[in-house]
Design a protein around this motif. Structure first.
Motif, PDB file in Angstrom:
ATOM      1  N   GLY A 161       0.821  -1.207   0.000  1.00  0.00           N
ATOM      2  CA  GLY A 161       0.000   0.000   0.000  1.00  0.00           C
ATOM      3  C   GLY A 161       0.858   1.261   0.000  1.00  0.00           C
ATOM      4  N   ALA A 162       1.948   1.218   0.758  1.00  0.00           N
ATOM      5  CA  ALA A 162       2.835   2.387   0.818  1.00  0.00           C
ATOM      6  C   ALA A 162       3.458   2.656  -0.539  1.00  0.00           C
ATOM      7  CB  ALA A 162       3.919   2.168   1.878  1.00  0.00           C
ATOM      8  N   VAL A 163       3.903   1.605  -1.200  1.00  0.00           N
ATOM      9  CA  VAL A 163       4.511   1.779  -2.521  1.00  0.00           C
ATOM     10  C   VAL A 163       3.471   2.353  -3.485  1.00  0.00           C
ATOM     11  CG1 VAL A 163       5.512   0.570  -4.505  1.00  0.00           C
ATOM     12  CG2 VAL A 163       6.236  -0.025  -2.175  1.00  0.00           C
ATOM     13  N   ALA A 164       2.280   1.759  -3.484  1.00  0.00           N
ATOM     14  CA  ALA A 164       1.228   2.238  -4.392  1.00  0.00           C
ATOM     15  C   ALA A 164       0.871   3.692  -4.099  1.00  0.00           C
ATOM     16  CB  ALA A 164      -0.009   1.347  -4.258  1.00  0.00           C
ATOM     17  N   ALA A 165       0.767   4.033  -2.806  1.00  0.00           N
ATOM     18  CA  ALA A 165       0.389   5.397  -2.426  1.00  0.00           C
ATOM     19  C   ALA A 165       1.452   6.406  -2.850  1.00  0.00           C
ATOM     20  CB  ALA A 165       0.167   5.475  -0.914  1.00  0.00           C
ATOM     21  N   VAL A 166       2.700   6.081  -2.573  1.00  0.00           N
ATOM     22  CA  VAL A 166       3.777   7.039  -2.859  1.00  0.00           C
ATOM     23  C   VAL A 166       3.951   7.204  -4.367  1.00  0.00           C
ATOM     24  CG1 VAL A 166       6.260   7.468  -2.637  1.00  0.00           C
ATOM     25  CG2 VAL A 166       4.950   6.648  -0.660  1.00  0.00           C
ATOM     26  N   VAL A 167       3.942   6.086  -5.095  1.00  0.00           N
ATOM     27  CA  VAL A 167       4.112   6.165  -6.549  1.00  0.00           C
ATOM     28  C   VAL A 167       2.961   6.958  -7.176  1.00  0.00           C
ATOM     29  CG1 VAL A 167       4.142   4.796  -8.674  1.00  0.00           C
ATOM     30  CG2 VAL A 167       5.522   4.088  -6.706  1.00  0.00           C
ATOM     31  N   THR A 168       1.741   6.722  -6.665  1.00  0.00           N
ATOM     32  CA  THR A 168       0.580   7.442  -7.208  1.00  0.00           C
ATOM     33  C   THR A 168       0.643   8.929  -6.856  1.00  0.00           C
ATOM     34  OG1 THR A 168      -0.732   5.429  -6.984  1.00  0.00           O
ATOM     35  CG2 THR A 168      -1.951   7.478  -7.294  1.00  0.00           C
ATOM     36  N   ALA A 169       1.019   9.213  -5.615  1.00  0.00           N
ATOM     37  CA  ALA A 169       1.126  10.622  -5.209  1.00  0.00           C
ATOM     38  C   ALA A 169       2.175  11.349  -6.049  1.00  0.00           C
ATOM     39  CB  ALA A 169       1.463  10.709  -3.716  1.00  0.00           C
ATOM     40  N   ALA A 170       3.212  10.626  -6.452  1.00  0.00           N
ATOM     41  CA  ALA A 170       4.294  11.238  -7.237  1.00  0.00           C
ATOM     42  C   ALA A 170       3.848  11.625  -8.641  1.00  0.00           C
ATOM     43  CB  ALA A 170       5.491  10.281  -7.309  1.00  0.00           C
ATOM     44  N   THR A 171       2.671  11.162  -9.057  1.00  0.00           N
ATOM     45  CA  THR A 171       2.154  11.600 -10.358  1.00  0.00           C
ATOM     46  C   THR A 171       1.353  12.888 -10.220  1.00  0.00           C
ATOM     47  OG1 THR A 171       0.041  10.415 -10.151  1.00  0.00           O
ATOM     48  CG2 THR A 171       1.906   9.171 -11.057  1.00  0.00           C
ATOM     49  N   GLY A 172       1.199  13.368  -8.979  1.00  0.00           N
ATOM     50  CA  GLY A 172       0.397  14.564  -8.754  1.00  0.00           C
ATOM     51  C   GLY A 172      -1.064  14.246  -8.519  1.00  0.00           C
ATOM     52  N   ALA A 173      -1.378  12.960  -8.309  1.00  0.00           N
ATOM     53  CA  ALA A 173      -2.766  12.535  -8.101  1.00  0.00           C
ATOM     54  C   ALA A 173      -3.334  13.120  -6.813  1.00  0.00           C
ATOM     55  CB  ALA A 173      -2.834  11.006  -8.051  1.00  0.00           C
ATOM     56  N   ASP A 174      -4.670  13.199  -6.740  1.00  0.00           N
ATOM     57  CA  ASP A 174      -5.284  13.746  -5.522  1.00  0.00           C
ATOM     58  C   ASP A 174      -5.448  12.652  -4.461  1.00  0.00           C
ATOM     59  OD1 ASP A 174      -7.489  12.248  -6.281  1.00  0.00           O
ATOM     60  OD2 ASP A 174      -8.696  13.968  -6.899  1.00  0.00           O
ATOM     61  N   LEU A 175      -5.943  13.068  -3.292  1.00  0.00           N
ATOM     62  CA  LEU A 175      -6.006  12.153  -2.147  1.00  0.00           C
ATOM     63  C   LEU A 175      -6.857  10.921  -2.451  1.00  0.00           C
ATOM     64  CD1 LEU A 175      -5.292  11.529   0.822  1.00  0.00           C
ATOM     65  CD2 LEU A 175      -7.291  12.862   1.499  1.00  0.00           C
ATOM     66  N   ASP A 176      -8.005  11.118  -3.095  1.00  0.00           N
ATOM     67  CA  ASP A 176      -8.874   9.976  -3.386  1.00  0.00           C
ATOM     68  C   ASP A 176      -8.163   8.949  -4.270  1.00  0.00           C
ATOM     69  OD1 ASP A 176     -10.880  11.014  -1.879  1.00  0.00           O
ATOM     70  OD2 ASP A 176     -12.053  11.805  -3.564  1.00  0.00           O
ATOM     71  N   ALA A 177      -7.407   9.441  -5.249  1.00  0.00           N
ATOM     72  CA  ALA A 177      -6.696   8.535  -6.153  1.00  0.00           C
ATOM     73  C   ALA A 177      -5.580   7.798  -5.416  1.00  0.00           C
ATOM     74  CB  ALA A 177      -6.130   9.317  -7.339  1.00  0.00           C
ATOM     75  N   VAL A 178      -4.909   8.502  -4.528  1.00  0.00           N
ATOM     76  CA  VAL A 178      -3.832   7.884  -3.750  1.00  0.00           C
ATOM     77  C   VAL A 178      -4.407   6.796  -2.833  1.00  0.00           C
ATOM     78  CG1 VAL A 178      -2.136   8.305  -1.914  1.00  0.00           C
ATOM     79  CG2 VAL A 178      -2.319   9.892  -3.850  1.00  0.00           C
ATOM     80  N   VAL A 179      -5.519   7.130  -2.176  1.00  0.00           N
ATOM     81  CA  VAL A 179      -6.177   6.164  -1.282  1.00  0.00           C
ATOM     82  C   VAL A 179      -6.642   4.946  -2.080  1.00  0.00           C
ATOM     83  CG1 VAL A 179      -8.237   5.788   0.136  1.00  0.00           C
ATOM     84  CG2 VAL A 179      -6.857   7.855   0.459  1.00  0.00           C
ATOM     85  N   ALA A 180      -7.233   5.190  -3.238  1.00  0.00           N
ATOM     86  CA  ALA A 180      -7.733   4.084  -4.062  1.00  0.00           C
ATOM     87  C   ALA A 180      -6.590   3.180  -4.510  1.00  0.00           C
ATOM     88  CB  ALA A 180      -8.485   4.645  -5.271  1.00  0.00           C
ATOM     89  N   ALA A 181      -5.479   3.776  -4.901  1.00  0.00           N
ATOM     90  CA  ALA A 181      -4.338   2.972  -5.372  1.00  0.00           C
ATOM     91  C   ALA A 181      -3.804   2.100  -4.244  1.00  0.00           C
ATOM     92  CB  ALA A 181      -3.244   3.896  -5.897  1.00  0.00           C
ATOM     93  N   ALA A 182      -3.707   2.679  -3.055  1.00  0.00           N
ATOM     94  CA  ALA A 182      -3.182   1.909  -1.921  1.00  0.00           C
ATOM     95  C   ALA A 182      -4.145   0.786  -1.540  1.00  0.00           C
ATOM     96  CB  ALA A 182      -2.953   2.844  -0.725  1.00  0.00           C
TER      97      ALA A 182
END
Lengths: 136, 209
Positions: free
Chosen positions: A106-127
């Motif tokens: 989840g941490a990897v998915a969250a950080v990688v997604t956040a690094a694309t500039g995604a918003d909180l909902d997208a980061v949460v969903a990815a994790a």
């Protein structure tokens, strides 16, 4: 989706080493992405195994850029401490959210997604989706 | 009526009791937990006593909210957020009143116990602090002494149970035959309440037992 306002990630573990190593791992996998603010809150303030509400609150404040904060936790008191802080107090930023996700994946998915500039909902969903990755 | 001083004395009495029983709590936590329950709670309630002395909150609700916040901050284990939520939610339910009656307190404590069940996801019979707290709240309309007896009985009744929450749940059937440390410390909290009530009724106000 602003470059300046990235979602912050907080990693809460029973162990300081686990939290900081998972942060290092996730950041290492970002590659050429944006510089995501990631903070580890592992162990107690005395360096032992456990969870420190103070360390969690400080970590969340340190990564809050105004785009939300995703909090991932590993076991027992780490999860309960974050939930107690979210339910009852004003110690965490209003935008902080506990993510229901496996800690490392989840941490990897969250950080990688956040690094694309995604918003909180997208980061949460990815994790959260990291639970669906079957290994066998 | 119960005033801020009553609640401060309850917390101080709990701190003294946890300090006295810390080794026993840790011993109970050794076979089925990680052997830190006594020392964690001792650290937490010591911080509660110090904070109450320093800040001297003026209402019953404020005493419990402050105590709960201290436990969440200082315990370090799962009992911190659980007991912290119990006291903080109970304190919030008491509101800003300078004094509360026993009925109002019983309702507030039930709100606190409900919040703990929601936080930890435990139900009665899961071998947790809930097994002492729910009987105590149910018995509270009969007085503090009845609540104490119910909590102590509830804690003892956890011995044959299979743990379904927390670290002990990983042990499966090996958790059977041990009294739950969390239910035991919850019984201490309710016993301290009864002691504080008895002390108030007899007019003694020495701050001790």
């Amino acid at each position: 989706m602003s470059d300046e306002k990235l979602v912050g990630i907080v990693l809460v573990s029973h162990s300081a080493q686990v939290a900081s190593s998972v942060a290092e791992l996730a950041l290492g996998l970002v590659g050429g992405g944006l510089p995501v603010p990631v903070a580890a809150a592992g162990g107690t303030e005395g360096g032992g195994l456990g969870t420190s509400a103070e360390l969690v609150a400080a970590a969340a404040a340190s990564v809050d850029r105004g785009a939300g904060v995703a909090v991932l936790a590993d076991l027992g008191s780490a999860v309960l401490t974050v939930k107690a802080l979210l339910a009852e107090g004003d110690e965490l930023p209003d935008s902080a959210k506990l993510v229901d996700a496996p800690f490392v994946e989840g941490a990897v998915a969250a950080v990688v997604t956040a690094a694309t500039g995604a918003d909180l909902d997208a980061v949460v969903a990815a994790a959260t989706e990291a639970y669906g990755y079957r290994k066998v | 009526m119960l005033d801020a001083d009553f609640f401060r004395r309850w917390m101080t009495a709990t701190a003294a009791s946890v300090d006295r029983e810390a080794d026993r709590l840790t011993a109970l936590d050794s076979p089925i937990g990680d052997a830190d329950h006594g020392s964690n709670l001792r650290r937490g309630f010591t911080a509660v006593s110090a904070a109450l002395e320093k800040e001297a909150p003026e209402t019953p609700g404020a005493v419990l909210v402050l105590a709960g916040r201290q436990l969440i901050s200082t315990v370090g284990g799962a009992s911190g957020p659980l007991y912290g939520t119990l006291l903080r939610r109970t304190g919030k339910a008491l509101g800003d009143a300078a004094e509360v009656d026993e009925e109002g307190f019983a309702g507030a404590l039930r709100a606190g116990v409900d919040a703990v069940m929601q936080l930890g996801g435990a139900a009665p019979g899961d071998k947790t602090m809930i097994d002492a707290l729910v009987p105590a709240v149910d018995a509270l309309p009969g007085g503090f002494g009845a609540a104490r007896a119910a909590a102590e009985q509830g804690a003892e009744a956890t011995t044959p149970l299979l743990a379904r929450k927390g670290r002990a749940s990983y042990l499966g059937e090996r958790s059977i035959g041990h009294q739950d440390p969390g239910a035991t410390s919850a019984a201490l909290l309710i016993a301290a309440l009864a002691d504080t009530g008895a002390e108030t009724d007899t007019g003694a106000d020495t701050g001790g037992e």
